[in-house]
Design an enzyme around this catalytic site. Structure first.
Site, PDB file in Angstrom:
ATOM      1  N   ASN A  20       0.853  -1.184   0.000  1.00  0.00           N
ATOM      2  CA  ASN A  20       0.000   0.000   0.000  1.00  0.00           C
ATOM      3  C   ASN A  20       0.886   1.229   0.000  1.00  0.00           C
ATOM      4  OD1 ASN A  20      -2.927  -0.968   0.468  1.00  0.00           O
ATOM      5  ND2 ASN A  20      -1.678  -2.181   1.883  1.00  0.00           N
ATOM      6  N   GLU A  21       1.089   1.761  -1.185  1.00  0.00           N
ATOM      7  CA  GLU A  21       1.981   2.905  -1.360  1.00  0.00           C
ATOM      8  C   GLU A  21       1.260   4.183  -0.931  1.00  0.00           C
ATOM      9  OE1 GLU A  21       4.939   2.418  -1.820  1.00  0.00           O
ATOM     10  OE2 GLU A  21       5.421   1.021  -3.434  1.00  0.00           O
TER      11      GLU A  21
END
Ligand code: GLP
Length: 643
Positions: A158-159
């Site tokens: 999850n950037e």
């Protein structure tokens, strides 16, 4: 329960002396959970992570299984993520990672293991991800989720930009994340662009969440996640507010937390020499005034009133720290013969000294202390440069290809005589074919790795030649843990330590320059530091050891903060140029050192800038103005052994 000194932390954070202590606790918690759920006749659902961070936990879980009967028969696992486009057989797939490090070594039934598939066709991914979520639900939800953290602040994949309620989905990878993975994949071009990851929302639904982080590379992002208001630019920060989330970190990863960095801001202090120095230099920096111009009002307005009352007035504090800082500067890193050494960082005698510079891979030495090496050598010290590993894993194929093409063509062009069974050119041609049809799964063959080692050896020779170090002063140890391993799969043992012990005993140095004390112990420089520790432990009773001074350089692209520098070596403009010239020799290392802010800088530009900035920091607190400075922190032998 949080204490006064944790008042800035929005997530309960435990700081451990080192990563193995922390990993023990996590593994014990998992084991206790499995056992208690087993007793209640329930299955345990674990959320698992990959990367270097959880490795010590998996190692301990395997030990608990083998030695203490911990069974995984009633455990169901869900992994966070997988690269999209990789088959489960690919050596860098998270499938491989999990089976090699954990699943194949415990008694978990394979149908209870879930790792997102990297081979789902693009059109079916959405539905697939929905099913992954549903399967977690069906299993009863995640009981215990472990996490690492990426340097972008990502959890799973999850950037930044991921939302709090995001679910399992296909994501594209941040460029920093891809650069960080470049070494694993032997080149950034080979790093997949997409991945499937559980969402932040999926993670937040777990009953317990434990995020782990080791090494100074994670310090900033850990501080932001733990202390700053949550926002979507830092996914790990979105864990704030989860009813049962904890951070387990080692000391280097904790170094940017307020309670460590500015402890006077969180409560009463027991002022020591070191903390006074830290506070005064911080103050000088914060109010942008040289030390000697700091006034009582500056101390009071910046939360240092207590220091003033206890150790002040400002004038005394200023002089004290000014002198300390001044005394760190020396143009004689090997000690100045015939000089009064009472306030110099190094002893005058013996002179000349035997100096050993330990470099985890070729290039670290020159980049971090090329100017100092030149000085030591010039001033008559007996300098040996030892390269602990070959560094061949970090040489791009293109470089090996260039050299092999040259060899193979030379034979044709120069019509070399073909009396040997296999000529050099023929060997080169075979290896070239191998490079052109790589078997990604297996990694490079031994021969290709040897070619790549030679590339780095020759670069090291050329670079040290620029600094006038004689070639017989270079030692290439090619430690076996590196030659037989790959990133995140190194297994150092006694053989490595023995080689280091031999080297130390042969040289009996008066000074050792080393690095890695703050690195994640799973990285090449972290492993090398641990090996040095073990070697020094074994040598602690040797006679020569009592004359040893240990100097640490911080690492590529990093420098010690002013308050931790014990020796600052100024470089003249010409010396800095010489160092930059020497760094040019490391052509195979172009763009190999991923630093977020220096994405477009070459290593020699980074090193030039860093050394100029250090000189700038000395100037800013009121010291003399130099062109550039390389800095070192001193360690006691006992301190190192205990680290
Ligand atoms: C990868 C993984 C993350 C992991 C991160 C940090 O991107 N998808 O789950 O936390 O890297 O890796 P490491 O533990 O090797 O520092």
């Amino acid at each position: 329960m949080s204490t006064e000194n944790q008042q800035f932390e929005r997530i309960p954070t435990r700081i451990f002396h080192n990563s193995s202590d922390a990993a023990q606790v996590v593994a014990q918690e998992i084991a206790a959970l499995i056992r208690s759920r087993n007793e209640a006749g329930k299955k345990t659902v674990l959320g698992l992570a990959t990367g270097s961070t959880p490795l010590p936990v998996y190692k301990e879980l395997v030990r608990l299984h083998r030695e203490e009967n911990l069974s995984f028969r009633d455990v169901i696992t869900f992994n966070l993520d997988e690269y999209h486009g990789l088959t489960p057989e690919h050596p860098e797939s998270y499938h491989q990672f999990m089976w090699q490090r954990l699943f194949s070594m415990v008694d978990i039934p394979s149908d209870q293991v879930h790792v997102p598939s990297g081979t789902i066709p693009r059109a079916e991914v959405y539905e697939y991800c929905d099913r992954y979520e549903a399967e977690i639900e069906k299993a009863g939800g995640l009981d215990y989720q472990i996490l690492g953290i990426g340097r972008t602040g990502h959890i799973g994949f999850n950037e930044p930009g991921s939302t709090r309620d995001s679910k399992t989905r296909l994501v594209s990878l941040d460029s920093l994340t891809r650069r960080d993975a470049a070494r694993d994949f032997l080149g950034e071009a080979n790093v997949p662009r997409y991945a499937i990851t559980m969402g932040v929302g999926t993670i937040l639904k777990a009953t317990q969440v434990v995020l782990m982080a080791w090494g100074e590379a994670k310090a900033d992002v850990v501080q932001q996640a733990a202390e700053e208001p949550p926002n979507e630019n830092l996914p790990a920060g979105l864990l704030q507010g989860h009813p049962d989330v904890r951070f387990f970190i080692d000391e280097p990863a904790a170094s940017a937390l307020t309670r460590i960095k500015n402890p006077w801001l969180v409560g009463a202090m027991d002022w020591t020499d070191a903390s006074i120095r830290k506070a005064v230099l911080w103050l000088s920096n914060s109010v942008e005034k040289p030390i000697l111009k700091l006034q009582d009002s500056d101390y009071n307005e910046c939360g240092l009133g207590e220091l003033l009352t206890e150790v002040g007035p400002a004038y005394d504090l200023n002089i004290r720290v000014f002198n300390q800082t001044q005394h760190t500067i020396t143009g004689w890193p090997g000690g100045k013969p015939e000089a009064d050494d009472s306030s110099r960082p190094e002893r005058a005698k013996p002179f000349p000294k035997r100096v050993l510079v330990l470099s985890p891979e070729p290039a670290d030495d020159i980049l971090c202390m090329g100017g100092t090496i030149h000085r030591l050598n010039n001033q008559g010290s007996d300098v040996t440069l030892a390269y602990l590993t070959s560094g061949n894993l970090a040489v791009p194929d293109s470089m090996a290809q260039q050299i092999l093409s040259l060899m193979s063509e030379m034979e044709k062009e120069l019509d070399l005589k073909k009396s040997e069974e296999f000529s050099l050119g023929q060997i080169a041609t075979v290896l070239l074919q191998e490079l052109q049809t790589p078997e990604v799964e297996a990694g490079d063959s031994k021969s290709i790795r040897q070619v790549k080692s030679l590339v780095r050896r020759n670069e090291a020779r050329d670079a040290s030649h620029n600094l006038k170090v004689e070639q017989n002063k270079l030692h290439f140890l090619d430690l076996p843990f590196y030659e037989n391993g790959r990133y995140r799969a190194f297994h150092p043992d006694e053989k490595d330590i023995a080689q280091l012990v031999d080297l130390l005993r042969n040289i009996k140095p008066h000074q050792i320059f080393f690095t890695g004390s703050l690195s994640d112990p799973g990285t090449v420089s972290g492993i090398n530091f641990q090996l040095l520790r073990s070697a020094l432990k074994l040598l602690a009773n040797d006679d020569w050891i009592s004359n040893l001074f240990l100097w640490s350089y911080r690492g590529v692209g990093q420098e010690w903060p002013l308050s931790e520098i014990d020796m600052a070596v100024p470089l003249s403009p010409d010396e800095l140029n010489l160092k930059v010239e020497a760094s040019f020799q490391y052509r195979s290392q172009r763009r190999q050192f991923p630093l977020r802010d220096s994405a477009h800088q070459e290593i020699w530009q980074q090193t030039d800038e860093l050394n100029r900035n250090t000189a700038g920091s000395y100037d800013a607190v009121g010291m003399a103005e130099y062109e550039a400075i390389e800095a070192f922190k001193q360690f006691d032998l006992s301190e190192i052994i205990e680290l």
